[in-house]
Motif scaffolding. Structure first.
Motif, PDB file in Angstrom:
ATOM      1  N   TYR A 355       2.895 123.799  30.812  1.00  0.00           N
ATOM      2  CA  TYR A 355       2.145 124.005  32.005  1.00  0.00           C
ATOM      3  C   TYR A 355       3.104 124.657  32.923  1.00  0.00           C
ATOM      4  N   CYS A 356       4.144 125.077  32.618  1.00  0.00           N
ATOM      5  CA  CYS A 356       5.073 126.038  33.477  1.00  0.00           C
ATOM      6  C   CYS A 356       5.594 127.275  32.570  1.00  0.00           C
ATOM      7  N   THR A 367      -2.413 129.321  38.231  1.00  0.00           N
ATOM      8  CA  THR A 367      -1.053 128.640  37.910  1.00  0.00           C
ATOM      9  C   THR A 367      -0.853 127.281  38.956  1.00  0.00           C
ATOM     10  N   ASP A 369      -0.570 124.037  39.835  1.00  0.00           N
ATOM     11  CA  ASP A 369      -0.319 122.685  39.048  1.00  0.00           C
ATOM     12  C   ASP A 369      -1.346 122.263  38.097  1.00  0.00           C
ATOM     13  N   CYS A 403      10.334 128.915  32.958  1.00  0.00           N
ATOM     14  CA  CYS A 403       9.342 128.391  33.859  1.00  0.00           C
ATOM     15  C   CYS A 403       8.738 129.200  34.743  1.00  0.00           C
ATOM     16  N   TRP A 407       5.811 126.302  39.800  1.00  0.00           N
ATOM     17  CA  TRP A 407       5.974 125.091  39.212  1.00  0.00           C
ATOM     18  C   TRP A 407       7.535 124.820  39.177  1.00  0.00           C
ATOM     19  N   TYR A 411       8.897 121.263  41.136  1.00  0.00           N
ATOM     20  CA  TYR A 411       9.562 120.160  40.374  1.00  0.00           C
ATOM     21  C   TYR A 411      10.549 119.855  40.917  1.00  0.00           C
TER      22      TYR A 411
END
Length: 598
Positions: A355-356, A367, A369, A403, A407, A411
């Protein structure tokens, strides 16, 4: 040692993006334009040999002309198959891959990508900017967004201290990037001109036959099933030494142009059954980017129906719950992530880094989250902080590598907020043996955390097979749960093929090899500073980075890029890099692109 197939899916997506530019005002003569594309493609081949800068500008022209061709096809209401034929031609002209691979992978990707672009609109400049480096203004899929952090104040930070001598230690086995090739054939050609060779049907390639060894090969080859079984037999004999194992993803081989959902589930089940047969310890998996079909294709939960990823996540939920509680099944089915209390005081959280993934083109639709995973992670960490638990995070793609920027930066914020709770992070994906450091968000000078990046089992490319053992501050009151040491084990592939006796042996012990008394984030920061000044130490690190394969010499751009990566756990962030007129940020980006694995 560039990774030839940096991402067939991503590269073909770039070609498909030619389809989505604004329609031209009039019909183009497709046949004439294709003839022009042929001529321009030949010119690019000549420029590649004589003038790399000229090659880049010509690729911009090829991109723009290609858009005109495909736009004309859209105006003429051509079918998906007709458009795919032209995209295949573009794939070949762009030298994404050879004719066979281009033909198969366009067919594999066409439905999914056309589904995405049906909901997406890019301008011609945005499309070409995404396809060709420094060509136009690329579409930015990383439009920034922020997750919401709890209002709970961050607790005062107490710098971690090394455990006292004789303190209990837990040992954690780390396996990643096994890339098992069920069709591997000893004696097959290893340099066949395709992204993956060493198979009975591999083309002859150039320069005559180059036979693959029994236990694997350094070139364009993945892991034979019997090599994987030999590794597990070896580990079974010493598994009493391990408290548990981390399995960080990427199970299938690199034949990404010729895979199906059935193929992926078959290799998942085959390798999982083998793990269950030999290892009687808890195994905590994370999802790699190669588990899907097509590769890198991980639709978020809002994509339903036949394009949903549920076919894979449902299978993972069945497989992973051999080792994880049934309570994890719901989150695995939804997003392939989960949280589990390993023992009182220590929680493990497995995240889905697809998902990144910059190559996951489904994220172009939204995109922000995906699957709400980072917000979920924040909630899990807050609950752990409230309970006084330490947390280990595992995943596949390191947060500073491949990534999406938004994102990755979110993180990083999460790790900064919960630096006293997150005791360690473990990732794979790069096939190399290294790490990424995190620094405080205020002035980026105080090291706060570290993401350990473990080596691959596969040899792909030019690597000895390997695995890692992490020693963790053990199970006692007041334990930091930090990594206190690590050992890397490899099989010398040359010796194994010569003697037919594979031997998994210690390559190096970190504290001994690098003369480190402890391994806190501050210690690793000091180690990086030593790498910048001590060439002998750097060459030692560089050798272990490649798992003792005799790597090419590392010039100044290589060295700067590698050290930059060690200090940068945030993607698209030059702030921690040492840049000069001779080594620019663009140089580092180009170097990474040419040498990345995925």
């Amino acid at each position: 040692m560039a990774y030839v197939l940096f991402s067939a899916g991503s590269a073909l997506f770039c070609a498909f993006l030619l389809l989505v530019a604004s329609p031209p005002t009039s019909h183009s003569d497709v046949r004439n334009d294709m003839e022009k594309l042929d001529a321009l493609g030949r010119t690019i081949q000549e420029a590649r040999l004589s003038d790399p800068e000229l090659e880049g500008s010509l690729k911009c022209s090829l991109c723009e002309m290609g858009m005109e061709v495909v736009q004309g096809l859209f105006i003429q209401n051509k079918s998906q198959d007709e458009i795919a034929t032209v995209v295949t031609k573009l794939c070949i002209l762009f030298h994404v891959e050879d004719k066979t691979v281009c033909t198969y992978i366009v067919q594999l990707f066409k439905h999914e990508i056309l589904t995405v672009i049906d909901k997406l609109a890019l301008s011609p400049k945005e499309a070409c900017g995404l396809i060709v480096h420094d060509c136009g203004s690329p579409y930015d899929p990383t439009s920034f967004w922020n997750i919401t952090l709890p209002n709970t104040p961050k607790p005062p930070v107490t710098p971690p201290k090394p455990p006292k001598p004789g303190a209990p230690v837990s040992r954690v086995l780390f396996l990643s990037d096994v890339h098992v090739d069920l069709l591997y054939k000893p004696g097959a050609n290893v340099d066949c001109g395709e992204p993956l060779c060493c198979r009975a049907n591999s083309p002859a390639g150039k320069g005559g036959p180059k036979p693959a060894g029994k236990w694997g090969d350094y070139r364009y080859c993945d892991t034979p099933l019997w090599t994987m079984e030999n590794l597990l037999q070896h580990l079974a004999q010493k598994q009493s030494q391990f408290d548990y194992a981390i399995w960080a993803g990427d199970i299938p081989a690199h034949d990404v142009w010729n895979q199906s959902r059935t193929d992926q589930l078959h290799v998942l089940n085959t390798v999982s059954d083998m793990m269950l047969k030999y290892l009687k310890i808890p195994i905590y998996p994370a999802l790699g980017n190669h588990e899907s079909s097509p590769v890198d294709s991980f639709p978020p939960p809002f994509i339903t129906g036949k394009d949903s990823i549920s076919w894979l996540y449902d299978a993972l939920a069945e497989t992973w719950t051999h080792w994880t509680p049934v309570s994890t099944k719901r989150n695995i089915e939804r997003g392939a992530f989960y949280s589990i209390l390993i023992r009182p005081g220590l929680r493990l959280i497995s995240i889905n880094t697809n998902y990144c993934n910059t190559n996951n083109w489904w994220l172009l639709l939204n995109t922000t989250d995906p699957a709400g995973q980072l917000q979920w992670l924040t909630q899990q960490l807050q609950q752990a902080e409230d309970k006084g638990e330490k947390v280990h995070i595992i995943g596949h793609i390191p947060p500073g590598t491949n990534c999406l920027k938004a994102w990755s930066w979110n993180y990083y914020r999460i790790i900064d907020r919960y630096e006293s709770t997150v005791a360690a992070q473990f990732f794979g994906h790069t096939h190399r043996d290294h790490f990424e450091l995190f620094y405080d968000m205020k002035n980026r000078t105080r090291p706060t955390n570290i993401a350990y990046i473990g080596p691959s089992v596969t040899t792909y490319q030019y690597l000895n097979p390997g695995y890692k053992v992490y020693e963790i501050d053990g199970n006692y009151t007041g334990s930091s749960m930090l990594v206190v040491n690590q050992q890397t084990y490899i099989m010398n592939l040359t010796e194994a093929n010569l003697t037919d006796k594979p031997n998994w042996q210690l390559e190096y012990d970190t504290k001994e090899a690098y003369n480190m008394s402890s391994m806190t984030p501050a210690d690793w920061d000091k180690f990086v500073q030593r790498l910048e000044k001590d060439d002998k130490l750097f060459q030692t690190f560089y050798r272990y980075y490649y798992k003792s394969y005799p790597a090419e010499a590392c010039d100044q751009k290589c060295r700067t890029a590698l050290i930059c990566d060690l200090k940068t756990a945030r993607s698209d962030d030059p702030s921690m890099c040492t840049l000069t007129p001779e080594v620019t940020w663009r140089d580092l980006q180009n170097y990474r692109t040419a040498n990345r694995l995925c």
